[in-house]
Write a protein that holds these residues in place. Structure first.
Motif, short mmCIF file in Angstrom:
data_model
loop_
_atom_site.label_atom_id
_atom_site.label_comp_id
_atom_site.label_asym_id
_atom_site.label_seq_id
_atom_site.Cartn_x
_atom_site.Cartn_y
_atom_site.Cartn_z
N SER A 58 -47.47 -52.66 32.78
CA SER A 58 -46.54 -52.81 31.66
C SER A 58 -45.09 -52.64 32.13
N SER A 100 -44.73 -59.39 26.26
CA SER A 100 -44.60 -58.30 27.22
C SER A 100 -44.32 -56.96 26.53
N SER A 102 -47.36 -54.86 26.19
CA SER A 102 -48.12 -54.50 27.39
C SER A 102 -48.22 -52.99 27.59
#
Lengths: 323, 384
Positions: free
Chosen positions: B321, B357, B360
């Motif tokens: 992440s 993202s 994540s």
């Protein structure tokens, strides 16, 4: 896993070398290590030799560094000499060869051989100059942040003959090999320093209580140290992986990740150590000093990232560490 | 289609498979070209990825590294990592099943009865079936051990009631690996059982949920008196936590391997496209992707050698992440006009990937959970 020696041999090596280092005392390291046969090991199993000794240097904050031996061996230079590294925080030579004059600007061991190997730049191209440091002006090492480290600034100039200068593709290849070998060794040393900082911090927060519970039970403290531990894991794997491919990029990455680890450790461990970590008595500051001094040697993480970024632009994203 | 698949025509070693697959990808580039740019809607993406999966299955690539009795072509498991990496490096998306194949597949192979594994896995590999992962609940996200979906033993079957949420791609799924509670709530993670459930069973309601990207990537599931046959047990009764932890290990580690290959490809694109990308930012992005590669490579090798993963995948997940957010933060910084104003095509992809993202550090165990695991189980700090 990637070592050219098996795990058990490596463990035994680490143990006996640790004894040699501990018994050597201040100033006796080079002799002790030579007596141990480390230089022969360096020729045969450089990964085992470098990873064990550089780690011990970091753990023991030794007053002598064998970085020069590692770097010269990588360049195939058999004679002993001091290496003049680039000024901090650069990873390209900062010494210059102009006409027949060598302007030495860099960092080197404060004491040792008079003979020196100086990576330098002439008309934008790397050259390797062998010279003599007799009478060279080195800044007083005792005045710096970490006088016990044995490193000093070198500022001198001398006339050199053409036979002292190696140039062309051979010089470029040698300089790259020297830099990669140095970065790799420094990565192991920095990792050992970061690990000591983290071990001290874990020990402290696992025993000291505030507000009726151990400091380590507070999530803010846990998360700060978990981050340090993440970067330790990454740095260790990167150092190991730096023996796999052509070393230029993997060694640079190993040094970057070791720098990230030691910087995060310095900040987060100091914070959770509280007042204790700010005292002279506590060992933390000794590791902090050595970490601050070595992190920018042969390129700080920040400088190396920028160098790496320009390489990505010109040559694309490299393929490293295959399955 | 009786001829041996092309993937099996040679040595089952990492370099040989890499070489064969590279050649095959080059030879089939015209046929594969449509997959380099996926449709914009989630139905279109699903259809497109299903076609890609079928193609790769028929050539045998996604059967490598799976035993023959489970529909595979044999060879070491590590070959699966080679295939996913080479596809990503060539700019193709991971076929839809790759996520499930590497996350749920290994758990079925390891914990389900041999009969169940032998009947279920070949259909997953071939793309005849799609699976989903019924873990999170409205009251049990990061605190997965407190889940409440009940499974009651009714003799020849389990009766399941309750609710699941954030179940990715459930609207397309034929089966679900479901975590249920089979012991009192106080038993927490010791009272959980994993079941393999047909999604067309009476009593299951699937409601798509729209994510912040604007697409219905996941769903909420309602179970009302759903009957699950006894032979659909995965692992032991009340032993579902081990299954869940194994799945999360695969999700955190193996998924990270696929993700790093994809990130490397995205970063190469960013370096090419964005003149304004700061050099140090690009270098740092590569540093993070490299570190992720090393962590997930270790995980993949451990899985391939049958070693216990322990808590190591928490490192992989936390870095995954960190790296993913970093790359798309850098993209936003270097190409604000593209991300903020650009139309369809690459601009939309950058925008979607940026938004995606953000999740994540949440899915598969939030970053805070990974840090707790590292602090408590690696560093040995006191538990809460």
């Amino acid at each position: 896993m990637n070592s050219s020696m098996d795990a058990e041999d490596l463990r035994l090596l680490r143990e006996s070398l640790a004894h040699a280092v501990t018994d050597a005392g201040s100033g006796g390291l080079r002799a002790a290590v030579a007596g141990f046969g480390w230089h022969e090991l360096l020729a045969e199993h450089p990964d085992a030799a470098v990873s064990t000794l550089a780690t011990l240097q970091g753990e023991h904050l030794t007053a002598t560094s064998l970085l020069d031996d590692v770097v010269l061996a990588a360049a195939g230079i058999k004679e002993t000499a001091r290496v003049v590294y680039p000024d901090l925080p650069a990873a390209e030579p900062t010494s210059r060869l102009e006409g027949g004059t060598l302007l030495v600007r860099g960092v080197a061991a404060a004491t040792g051989d008079e003979r020196a190997v100086v990576p330098a730049v002439r008309d934008g191209e790397p050259v390797i100059v062998t010279t003599d440091l007799t009478g060279a002006a080195t800044a007083d090492p005792a005045a710096g942040l970490d006088p016990g480290a044995g490193w000093a600034l070198v500022r001198t100039e001398s006339r050199v003959r053409p036979d002292q200068v190696l140039d062309g593709p051979e010089a470029l290849a040698r300089w790259r090999a020297m830099r990669a070998a140095g970065q790799r060794a420094l990565a192991y040393e920095l990792i050992a320093i970061g690990r000591r900082m983290l071990a001290g911090a874990v020990e402290h927060v696992g025993t000291r209580e505030q507000f009726g519970r151990r400091l380590g039970a507070f999530q803010a403290v846990k998360h700060a140290l978990a981050d340090v531990r993440l970067w330790q894991e990454c740095a260790e794997l990167a150092a190991e992986a730096s023996w796999e491919d052509d070393p230029v990029e993997p060694a640079r990455l190993a040094k970057i990740l070791a720098g990230r680890f030691v910087r995060t450790a310095a900040a987060n461990c100091q914070q959770v150590l509280g007042g204790m970590g700010f005292t002279w008595e506590h060992e933390f500051h000794r590791y902090l000093r050595r970490g601050l001094l070595l992190e920018p040697l042969l390129g700080s993480a920040a400088r190396l990232r920028a160098d790496l970024g320009s390489r990505l632009r010109t040559d694309g994203v490299p393929k490293l560490s295959a399955l | 289609m009786s001829a041996a698949p092309v993937a099996a025509a040679g040595e089952p070693t990492v370099p040989a498979v890499r070489e064969r697959l590279g050649r095959w990808l080059a030879e089939h580039s015209a046929e594969l070209a449509p997959f380099t740019e996926l449709p914009t809607d989630v139905d279109g993406v699903f259809a497109s990825l299903s076609r890609l999966q079928r193609l790769l299955y028929e050539a045998g690539w996604i059967r490598l590294g799976w035993p023959a009795e489970l529909g595979g072509l044999g060879g070491p498991m590590i070959l699966r990592g080679v295939v996913s990496e080479e596809l990503a490096a060539a700019g193709y998306p991971p076929p839809f099943s790759f996520g499930t194949q590497e996350v749920l597949g290994p758990a079925i192979a390891r914990f389900a009865s041999p009969e169940l594994a032998a009947s279920a896995l070949p259909r997953l590999l071939s793309g005849d079936e799609t699976w989903c992962q019924g873990f999170s609940e409205p009251g049990a996200g990061s605190d997965l051990g407190s889940l409440r979906m009940r499974a009651v033993d009714e003799g020849d079957h389990w009766r399941v009631d309750g609710e699941k949420i954030w179940t990715s791609w459930a609207q397309y799924s034929d089966r679900c690996v479901l975590l249920t509670r089979t012991a009192p709530q106080e038993a927490a993670h010791r009272g959980i059982t994993a079941l393999f459930v047909d999604m067309d069973s009476p009593g299951i309601t699937v409601s798509p949920l729209v994510t912040m990207t604007g697409e219905a990537d996941f769903c909420s599931l309602f179970f009302d008196g759903v009957r699950v046959p006894k032979d659909r047990l995965i692992g032991k009764v009340d032993g579902g936590w081990a299954v869940a932890m194994f799945i999360l290990g695969c999700e955190r580690g193996v998924a990270a391997w696929q993700r790093q290959a994809w990130m490397r490809w995205r970063l190469a694109g960013l370096v090419n496209e964005a003149d304004a990308l700061d050099g140090a930012r690009a270098g740092e992005a590569f540093e993070l992707v490299h570190a992720l590669r090393l962590l997930s490579r270790r995980t993949l090798r451990s899985l391939s050698d049958g070693e216990d993963l322990g808590v190591r995948p928490s490192f992989d997940k936390l870095l995954m992440s960190t790296a993913e957010k970093y790359i798309f933060d850098a993209a936003l910084e270097a190409m604000p006009e593209t991300l903020l104003f650009g139309g369809p095509g690459p601009a939309r992809d950058w925008r979607n990937d940026y938004l995606y993202s953000r999740a994540s550090s949440i899915y598969g165990g939030a970053a805070e959970i990974q840090r707790n695991i590292i602090a408590e189980r690696v560093l040995g700090l006191p538990r809460e």
